[in-house]
Write an enzyme that holds these catalytic residues in place. Structure first.
Site, PDB file in Angstrom:
ATOM      1  N   LYS A 192      37.422  50.383  50.878  1.00  0.00           N
ATOM      2  CA  LYS A 192      36.575  49.672  49.921  1.00  0.00           C
ATOM      3  C   LYS A 192      36.837  48.173  50.051  1.00  0.00           C
ATOM      4  O   LYS A 192      37.854  47.657  49.597  1.00  0.00           O
ATOM      5  CB  LYS A 192      36.874  50.131  48.485  1.00  0.00           C
ATOM      6  CG  LYS A 192      35.906  49.533  47.467  1.00  0.00           C
ATOM      7  CD  LYS A 192      36.688  48.818  46.391  1.00  0.00           C
ATOM      8  CE  LYS A 192      36.005  47.759  45.612  1.00  0.00           C
ATOM      9  NZ  LYS A 192      35.198  46.762  46.248  1.00  0.00           N
ATOM     10  N   GLY A 245      45.642  42.704  46.506  1.00  0.00           N
ATOM     11  CA  GLY A 245      44.800  41.980  45.560  1.00  0.00           C
ATOM     12  C   GLY A 245      45.634  41.409  44.426  1.00  0.00           C
ATOM     13  O   GLY A 245      46.824  41.106  44.601  1.00  0.00           O
ATOM     14  N   SER A 246      45.018  41.288  43.280  1.00  0.00           N
ATOM     15  CA  SER A 246      45.679  40.626  42.146  1.00  0.00           C
ATOM     16  C   SER A 246      46.665  41.561  41.447  1.00  0.00           C
ATOM     17  O   SER A 246      46.571  42.788  41.557  1.00  0.00           O
ATOM     18  CB  SER A 246      44.615  40.172  41.153  1.00  0.00           C
ATOM     19  OG  SER A 246      43.962  41.318  40.632  1.00  0.00           O
ATOM     20  N   ASN A 247      47.569  40.973  40.690  1.00  0.00           N
ATOM     21  CA  ASN A 247      48.544  41.775  39.948  1.00  0.00           C
ATOM     22  C   ASN A 247      47.902  42.616  38.861  1.00  0.00           C
ATOM     23  O   ASN A 247      48.337  43.736  38.599  1.00  0.00           O
ATOM     24  CB  ASN A 247      49.607  40.857  39.337  1.00  0.00           C
ATOM     25  CG  ASN A 247      50.606  40.455  40.385  1.00  0.00           C
ATOM     26  OD1 ASN A 247      50.283  39.678  41.266  1.00  0.00           O
ATOM     27  ND2 ASN A 247      51.797  41.013  40.318  1.00  0.00           N
ATOM     28  N   GLY A 250      46.346  45.530  40.650  1.00  0.00           N
ATOM     29  CA  GLY A 250      47.406  46.302  41.321  1.00  0.00           C
ATOM     30  C   GLY A 250      48.232  47.107  40.332  1.00  0.00           C
ATOM     31  O   GLY A 250      48.587  48.262  40.609  1.00  0.00           O
ATOM     32  N   GLU A 267      50.225  45.052  47.461  1.00  0.00           N
ATOM     33  CA  GLU A 267      50.664  43.695  47.813  1.00  0.00           C
ATOM     34  C   GLU A 267      49.833  42.730  46.987  1.00  0.00           C
ATOM     35  O   GLU A 267      48.609  42.725  47.085  1.00  0.00           O
ATOM     36  CB  GLU A 267      50.485  43.444  49.309  1.00  0.00           C
ATOM     37  CG  GLU A 267      51.603  44.035  50.161  1.00  0.00           C
ATOM     38  CD  GLU A 267      52.978  43.457  49.862  1.00  0.00           C
ATOM     39  OE1 GLU A 267      53.064  42.297  49.414  1.00  0.00           O
ATOM     40  OE2 GLU A 267      53.960  44.186  50.051  1.00  0.00           O
ATOM     41  N   CYS A 301      47.489  34.251  49.940  1.00  0.00           N
ATOM     42  CA  CYS A 301      48.595  34.774  49.126  1.00  0.00           C
ATOM     43  C   CYS A 301      49.876  34.028  49.464  1.00  0.00           C
ATOM     44  O   CYS A 301      50.776  33.929  48.635  1.00  0.00           O
ATOM     45  CB  CYS A 301      48.748  36.266  49.341  1.00  0.00           C
ATOM     46  SG  CYS A 301      48.901  36.705  51.067  1.00  0.00           S
ATOM     47  N   GLN A 348      36.317  31.517  40.829  1.00  0.00           N
ATOM     48  CA  GLN A 348      37.520  30.892  41.391  1.00  0.00           C
ATOM     49  C   GLN A 348      37.470  29.381  41.194  1.00  0.00           C
ATOM     50  O   GLN A 348      38.486  28.751  40.891  1.00  0.00           O
ATOM     51  CB  GLN A 348      37.657  31.250  42.872  1.00  0.00           C
ATOM     52  CG  GLN A 348      38.928  30.713  43.526  1.00  0.00           C
ATOM     53  CD  GLN A 348      40.201  31.202  42.853  1.00  0.00           C
ATOM     54  OE1 GLN A 348      40.414  32.391  42.673  1.00  0.00           O
ATOM     55  NE2 GLN A 348      41.063  30.259  42.451  1.00  0.00           N
ATOM     56  N   GLU A 402      49.707  32.083  39.343  1.00  0.00           N
ATOM     57  CA  GLU A 402      48.976  31.924  40.602  1.00  0.00           C
ATOM     58  C   GLU A 402      47.603  31.312  40.310  1.00  0.00           C
ATOM     59  O   GLU A 402      46.831  31.859  39.531  1.00  0.00           O
ATOM     60  CB  GLU A 402      48.805  33.277  41.290  1.00  0.00           C
ATOM     61  CG  GLU A 402      48.174  33.134  42.663  1.00  0.00           C
ATOM     62  CD  GLU A 402      47.933  34.476  43.354  1.00  0.00           C
ATOM     63  OE1 GLU A 402      47.392  35.379  42.708  1.00  0.00           O
ATOM     64  OE2 GLU A 402      48.289  34.583  44.544  1.00  0.00           O
TER      65      GLU A 402
END
Ligand code: NAP
Length: 510
Positions: A192, A245-247, A250, A267, A301, A348, A402
């Protein structure tokens, strides 16, 4: 790459009116989604250019893709690993041949400069080369038994269907550094890609298709993370999910996977520090910091987002960094001489601008940049200036969270220990770097920095295909990707005991 965008019936047309609708790839066929809902895929450097429309595929379509991968698994599992590797070698050759076209597509879809796109693709070619050869190394260990006439060894086996969920910022490299080790290990895959980079995702799949991946072994479903991602994790045939991707996302995936007792490799974000000690080569450190902070518009990242500078040289460092950031040429990444492209989308861009405001409110000193750029040729893109903050405190949000934009925070430290403490004072632990000529401090830094990657006298980004990649703390969960560890996540170990004594064991205490 062929003239037509992979997975579409016609080539993308700048201007939008005839922009194609992308298709899913299921059971070896490019199939139109049943969904009537779609999102426009626009060039972030010039939003008037619509590359195509990405369908928002349904949970049912996702389930069918998993069914297809499940059906293809036994035959692929039983294909000898060196033969699986041959498919990846062919994918490597195709990507190498088509890299110029692929780079242009990547730049138009994601916004990074053409040079950066070519760099990402070259890294991907290297990854394919390395992982393809794993087909000939695929195996376990022989380990001695404590008993006479007993032989013990391990074998590696695939897991089954693996879900690969990837972000938009490296839409060629990240899918490949998951799909390639999954495939060479004998798994089948449902991929995906991110909503912001569907055409690049389709181009990657097209390369694997033309390299000879059998029908059903690799599938791709386009759609929203919520719908497609959840359907993937809900399906009982999915045995593992590899996510980058993002925390926020994730953490949810990790929790869902835990409930089902399936493997998860996540990650996620970074807040990567460069430490510059007073004995460093200042010019080299400034250049590396600027490239790390503003390269790929800070959307890496491994981007440098904090630079911790020893007080004795801080004024000079900040002055040079500000001057260097003023030289960054901003624009459409397809144009020669452009150093930095746009933010990937309006969300963003807003995040970048919001954090620049937050930094000022928190009392950091804005030394350079800080503005959105929307004049002239930049009027239709999501452009923001490279931004330098000085006198940032470690507790400030711009030093902790971040941003994922071209914003660098300078933190001043009184010496090595204070710099190390500041570097570790974040929840993330992806990449890190130190500039110094003091070998003692180099090794102390390597020992004590809380990060999965550490660079000595070079910037935080970058990596090589044959070296493990990933982070500690809140950045990463699961075995490292790439390099010699790449297959760990995608394989189970089976331990084999062979007793050739011809007798029953005398002891049963084990
Ligand atoms: P993201 O928003 O977390 O999305 C990543 C992927 O997850 C996308 O394909 C997304 O789909 C999907 N997704 C969203 N919601 C989901 C759900 N509920 N279930 C399953 N999947 C879901 O991240 P991003 O904005 O694309 O990428 C930027 C982040 O990636 C940054 O934090 C960056 O640091 C991190 N990153 C980390 C590494 C590393 O190796 N550590 C490398 C690169 C990037 P949609 O696109 O449809 O939302």
């Amino acid at each position: 790459m062929s003239a037509a965008a992979p997975g579409t019936s016609s080539p993308p047309v700048p201007g939008g009116s005839q922009a194609p609708r992308y298709r899913n790839f299921v059971a070896g066929e490019w199939v139109a989604s049943e969904s009537e809902r779609a999102v426009a895929n626009v060039n972030p450097a010039d939003t008037r250019e619509v590359l195509g429309h990405m369908p928002l595929s349904s949970a049912d379509e996702t389930r069918r893709a998993v069914d297809s991968a499940h059906a293809a698994f036994p035959a692929w599992r039983d294909t000898p690993a060196p033969v699986r590797g041959q498919v990846l070698f062919r994918a490597q050759a195709l990507m190498d041949k088509e890299k110029e076209d692929l780079a242009r597509l990547l730049t138009r879809e994601e916004g990074k400069t053409l040079k950066e796109s070519l760099g990402e693709i070259q890294r991907t070619i290297n990854i394919l080369e390395y992982i393809a050869a794993e087909g000939r190394r695929f195996g376990g260990q022989t380990i001695p038994s404590e008993l006479r006439n007993n032989f013990c060894y391990t074998i590696r086996q695939p897991l089954g269907v693996v879900a690969c969920i990837t972000p938009w910022n490296f839409p060629v490299a990240i899918p490949v550094w998951k799909i390639a080790p999954a495939l060479v290990s004998g798994n089948t895959v449902v991929f995906k890609p991110a909503t912001l980079t569907p055409e690049t995702g389709a181009a990657v799949v097209s390369i694997f298709e033309r390299a000879g991946v059998p029908k059903g072994v690799l599938n791709m479903v386009l759609g929203s993370g919520g719908t497609v991602g959840n359907a993937l994790l809900d399906h009982d045939a999915v045995r593992a999910v590899s996510f980058t991707g993002s925390n926020e996302i994730g953490a949810g995936i990790y929790a869902q996977a835990a409930k089902k007792m399936i493997r998860a490799q996540c990650e996620m974000g970074g807040k990567n520090p460069v430490v510059v000690l007073a004995d460093a080569d200042l010019d080299v450190a400034v250049e590396a910091t600027a490239q790390g902070a503003f390269g790929s518009t800070g959307q890496r990242c491994t981007a440098t987002s904090r630079v911790i500078v020893e007080e004795a040289i801080a004024d000079r460092f900040v002055e040079q960094l500000a001057a260097r950031s003023g030289k960054v040429k901003i624009g459409n990444g397809l144009e020669a001489g452009v150093d930095m492209g746009p933010a990937v989308d309006p969300a963003q861009l807003k995040t970048d601008v919001d954090y620049i405001g937050i930094g000022q409110q928190e009392g950091a000193r804005l030394v350079r940049g800080g503005r959105r750029l929307a004049d002239g040729a930049l009027a239709h893109g999501h452009f923001v200036e490279p931004t330098v903050f000085d006198h940032v405190k470690v507790t400030m949000r711009v030093a902790q969270e971040e941003i994922f934009g071209p914003v660098i925070s300078v933190i001043r430290a009184r010496g090595f220990e204070e710099a190390l403490e500041a570097a570790n004072n974040v929840r993330y632990g992806l990449s890190s770097s130190i500039f110094t000529s003091d070998v003692t401090r180099v090794f102390h830094f390597v020992d004590a920095i809380e990060a999965g990657i550490v660079h000595i006298n070079s910037g935080t980004p970058g990596g090589e295909a044959q070296l493990p990649f990933g982070g500690t703390k809140a950045t990463g969960v699961g075995p490292r990707e790439q390099g010699p560890t790449a297959l760990e996540f995608f394989t189970e170990l089976k331990t084999v005991y062979v007793d050739y004594t011809g007798q029953a064991r005398k002891s049963s205490i084990y």
